[in-house]
Scaffold this active site. Structure first.
Site, PDB file in Angstrom:
ATOM      1  N   CYS A  23     126.472  74.223  64.250  1.00 48.66           N
ATOM      2  CA  CYS A  23     127.672  74.193  65.073  1.00 48.66           C
ATOM      3  C   CYS A  23     127.286  74.488  66.521  1.00 48.66           C
ATOM      4  O   CYS A  23     126.508  75.412  66.741  1.00 48.66           O
ATOM      5  CB  CYS A  23     128.655  75.242  64.554  1.00 48.66           C
ATOM      6  SG  CYS A  23     130.073  75.534  65.581  1.00 48.66           S
ATOM      7  N   PRO A  24     127.756  73.797  67.531  1.00 50.57           N
ATOM      8  CA  PRO A  24     128.820  72.791  67.493  1.00 50.57           C
ATOM      9  C   PRO A  24     128.302  71.351  67.431  1.00 50.57           C
ATOM     10  O   PRO A  24     129.079  70.431  67.619  1.00 50.57           O
ATOM     11  CB  PRO A  24     129.505  73.028  68.838  1.00 50.57           C
ATOM     12  CG  PRO A  24     128.369  73.327  69.769  1.00 50.57           C
ATOM     13  CD  PRO A  24     127.345  74.054  68.927  1.00 50.57           C
TER      14      PRO A  24
END
Lengths: 89, 176
Positions: A23-24
């Site tokens: 993430c992201p």
């Protein structure tokens, strides 16, 4: 590209490989990749970040694209998550 | 060519519907971990179609300074402060376990080995996704940082009113 693989339940038009990214990045790469699709096509996103199970439906809810579903494939050493998104606009 | 009359209320409703949600982030900290959190949220929000504005103030300005940029202050006090307060996204310390830079170096290695983007890569991604970046003029002056030593792509220099004007319409406003 449709119907590839034997135990493949959801059909997709394009695959995005984000394996190894946290993430992201899977979401960012998805938001870029979706632009290459035409409306109605399904994008398959491969990820080994478990967060994708919640993040991709949330991304769909916010952006308005359709959440199709998720498949999990237990591979060694990590589970591969396949998230499916249908482009709606 | 025929012109179609658009009903004002319908046009307004359409505008409101298409209006993206706004996110503002104030980055006061110049620590690597906190800057990462700020940019991960910023890039994530931008990828979700939100309109993101980041405000950099105090130590947060170090994040958007060119690497190795020196302070341009003329007076001795601020000049000496510049020797201590170095900038550059690639050389930010961790807020914990920095150990004179050793802990940060180790953390960066772990991040690289795991394909995790560092602060410089996150800044690039943020700019790519259209995240707006604003530097606070007051603290630029206070820390003796000239605007020429900020990285390219810092959209504007502004103060608290600009922040508040954006934040009042924001559905997510963060202070990091």
């Amino acid at each position: 590209m449709r119907g590839k693989g034997d135990n493949h339940m959801i059909e997709s038009d394009i695959t995005l490989d984000t394996l190894g990214y946290f993430c992201p990045m899977p979401i960012i790469l998805t938001s870029k990749k979706i632009k290459e699709l035409t409306t109605g096509q399904v994008l398959e996103v491969l990820s080994d970040d478990e967060g994708i199970k919640k993040d991709m439906p949330a991304w769909c809810q916010t952006t308005g694209h359709e959440w199709v579903g998720l498949e999990e494939e237990a591979t060694d050493p990590k589970t591969v998550y396949k998230a499916y998104v249908k482009k709606t606009k | 060519m025929t012109m179609t009359q658009v009903e004002p209320t319908a046009a307004l409703a359409e505008l409101q519907e298409s209006k993206p949600e706004r996110v503002t982030i104030v980055l006061l900290s110049g620590d690597m971990d906190k800057a990462m959190a700020a940019f991960i949220i910023a890039t994530g929000a931008a990828a979700m179609g939100m309109q993101v504005t980041m405000f950099f103030t105090f130590w947060g300005l170090n994040v958007i300074r060119k690497p190795g940029a020196t302070n341009t202050a003329k007076d001795l006090l601020r000049k000496s402060f510049g020797w201590l307060n170095k900038g550059g996204a690639a050389s930010l310390p961790l807020s914990k376990f920095n150990y004179g830079g050793l802990g940060t170096t180790m953390m960066k290695k772990v991040m690289r080995d795991n394909h995790m983007p560092g602060v410089p890569e996150l800044i690039e991604t943020a700019q790519d996704l259209g995240v707006k970046m604003i530097a606070c003029t007051t603290t630029l002056g206070l820390l003796g940082i000239s605007k020429e030593t900020l990285i390219d792509g810092v959209d504007q220099l502004a103060g608290v009113s600009t922040y508040l004007a954006e934040a009042k319409d924001g559905s997510v406003n963060l202070f990091i």
